[in-house]
Design a protein around this motif. Structure first.
Motif, mmCIF file in Angstrom:
data_model
loop_
_atom_site.group_PDB
_atom_site.id
_atom_site.type_symbol
_atom_site.label_atom_id
_atom_site.label_comp_id
_atom_site.label_asym_id
_atom_site.label_seq_id
_atom_site.Cartn_x
_atom_site.Cartn_y
_atom_site.Cartn_z
ATOM 1 N N UNK A 21 6.366 -55.108 5.772
ATOM 2 C CA UNK A 21 7.506 -55.929 6.181
ATOM 3 C C UNK A 21 7.756 -57.030 5.155
ATOM 4 N N UNK A 22 6.679 -57.683 4.700
ATOM 5 C CA UNK A 22 6.809 -58.732 3.686
ATOM 6 C C UNK A 22 7.375 -58.176 2.385
ATOM 7 N N UNK A 23 6.890 -56.985 2.008
ATOM 8 C CA UNK A 23 7.375 -56.338 0.785
ATOM 9 C C UNK A 23 8.865 -56.039 0.892
ATOM 10 N N UNK A 24 9.274 -55.502 2.038
ATOM 11 C CA UNK A 24 10.681 -55.167 2.263
ATOM 12 C C UNK A 24 11.546 -56.422 2.259
ATOM 13 N N UNK A 25 11.077 -57.464 2.915
ATOM 14 C CA UNK A 25 11.826 -58.725 2.957
ATOM 15 C C UNK A 25 11.998 -59.286 1.552
ATOM 16 N N UNK A 26 10.940 -59.220 0.737
ATOM 17 C CA UNK A 26 10.995 -59.741 -0.624
ATOM 18 C C UNK A 26 12.063 -59.033 -1.440
ATOM 19 N N UNK A 75 9.350 -67.826 -4.989
ATOM 20 C CA UNK A 75 8.855 -69.195 -4.868
ATOM 21 C C UNK A 75 8.935 -69.715 -3.436
ATOM 22 N N UNK A 76 10.049 -69.423 -2.748
ATOM 23 C CA UNK A 76 10.263 -69.996 -1.421
ATOM 24 C C UNK A 76 9.799 -69.094 -0.272
ATOM 25 N N UNK A 77 9.593 -67.791 -0.551
ATOM 26 C CA UNK A 77 9.088 -66.901 0.499
ATOM 27 C C UNK A 77 7.559 -66.935 0.446
ATOM 28 N N UNK A 78 6.966 -67.632 1.375
ATOM 29 C CA UNK A 78 5.533 -67.942 1.319
ATOM 30 C C UNK A 78 4.621 -66.723 1.178
ATOM 31 N N UNK A 79 4.835 -65.636 1.932
ATOM 32 C CA UNK A 79 3.952 -64.467 1.772
ATOM 33 C C UNK A 79 3.930 -63.929 0.341
ATOM 34 N N UNK A 80 5.110 -63.852 -0.293
ATOM 35 C CA UNK A 80 5.178 -63.365 -1.674
ATOM 36 C C UNK A 80 4.525 -64.358 -2.628
ATOM 37 N N UNK A 84 0.844 -63.603 -5.059
ATOM 38 C CA UNK A 84 0.727 -63.549 -6.525
ATOM 39 C C UNK A 84 -0.011 -64.750 -7.116
ATOM 40 N N UNK A 85 -0.676 -65.517 -6.277
ATOM 41 C CA UNK A 85 -1.349 -66.720 -6.792
ATOM 42 C C UNK A 85 -2.480 -66.410 -7.764
ATOM 43 N N UNK A 86 -3.104 -65.248 -7.630
ATOM 44 C CA UNK A 86 -4.282 -64.958 -8.463
ATOM 45 C C UNK A 86 -3.997 -63.968 -9.602
ATOM 46 N N UNK A 87 -2.725 -63.802 -9.969
ATOM 47 C CA UNK A 87 -2.419 -62.871 -11.070
ATOM 48 C C UNK A 87 -2.281 -63.585 -12.405
#
Length: 238
Positions: A21-26, A75-80, A84-87
């Motif tokens: 769902x998060x992937x689709x929303x992004x 940046x504004x969609x928190x799940x996304x 990616x914080x550790x890439x």
């Protein structure tokens, strides 16, 4: 031992946290806001005339707008954003073999594109050039700078974050490496008009580079170098 277990648990938490769902929303958010930007430009053109937005609607200008929209969504969609914080592992840039991997990736892309485009003639870059409005560049210095900036710098960062940082990593963690590299690279290839085969191969190289270094930065560097060479050579050929 405890640190290793904590790292494993953190990765498992990220997998469960970032869902389909998060992937689709992004991705739908990126497409949606990009579409709204296009509608806004069309509205401006209807009010003030096409000449008022003629330059902005060139393909390479649209790339800048699309990249800005994409990064704002991430940046504004928190799940996304959290996913990616550790890439962004900067330490790999201090390791000499990282640049060896980048060089090998560059050589492989060069050989594959030479075979596909020049020897076999399976594809042509002309369609993509037309989409980007390359013919309109002529000798305009400002437009040339914007073209290089959008193609060689903005686009690689956006594409690496979306296709490798989010899409590939999600598929790999949810399924496996093979699913991740094949699906993400194929979608990446199909998104490049006229160059589905060569772009798919490039996508696979970028995935492997990320996998070898565990950082998105080397793939961004290789992507920037390649697009920079291509964009400059394209300008010089006109």
């Amino acid at each position: 031992m405890t640190e290793v277990l904590l790292n494993v648990n953190n990765k498992e938490n990220k997998v469960s946290f970032f869902t389909y769902k998060n992937l689709l929303v992004t991705f739908l958010s990126v497409l949606g806001f990009s579409f709204l930007s296009g509608m806004f430009l069309a509205l401006v053109a209807g009010i003030y005339g096409e000449e008022a937005v003629k330059n902005i609607t060139q393909g390479y200008y649209i790339l800048v707008i699309d990249a800005i929209v994409t990064m704002l969504v991430v940046l504004f969609y928190k799940p996304a954003r959290n996913f990616i914080t550790d890439i962004w592992n900067v330490s790999v840039l201090k390791v000499p073999k990282t640049y060896g991997y980048i060089l090998l990736g560059f050589i492989f892309i060069f050989i594959s594109q030479y075979i596909t485009l020049s020897l076999l003639g399976f594809e042509s870059a002309e369609q993509q050039r037309n989409q980007l409005g390359v013919a309109s560049l002529q000798n305009n210095v400002i437009q040339n700078i914007i073209y290089i900036f959008s193609i060689a710098f903005i686009t690689p960062i956006k594409e690496e974050v979306m296709y490798r940082g989010i899409f590939y990593r999600f598929l790999e963690q949810r399924h496996n490496f093979i699913v991740g590299i094949l699906v993400s690279s194929l979608v990446f290839g199909l998104s490049h008009g006229g160059l589905p085969i060569t772009a798919t191969i490039m996508g696979m190289v970028f995935v492997i580079l990320y996998k070898k270094t565990n950082s998105i930065l080397p793939s961004i560097i290789l992507h920037v170098i390649w697009n920079l060479i291509v964009s400059i050579s394209t300008i010089l050929s006109y």
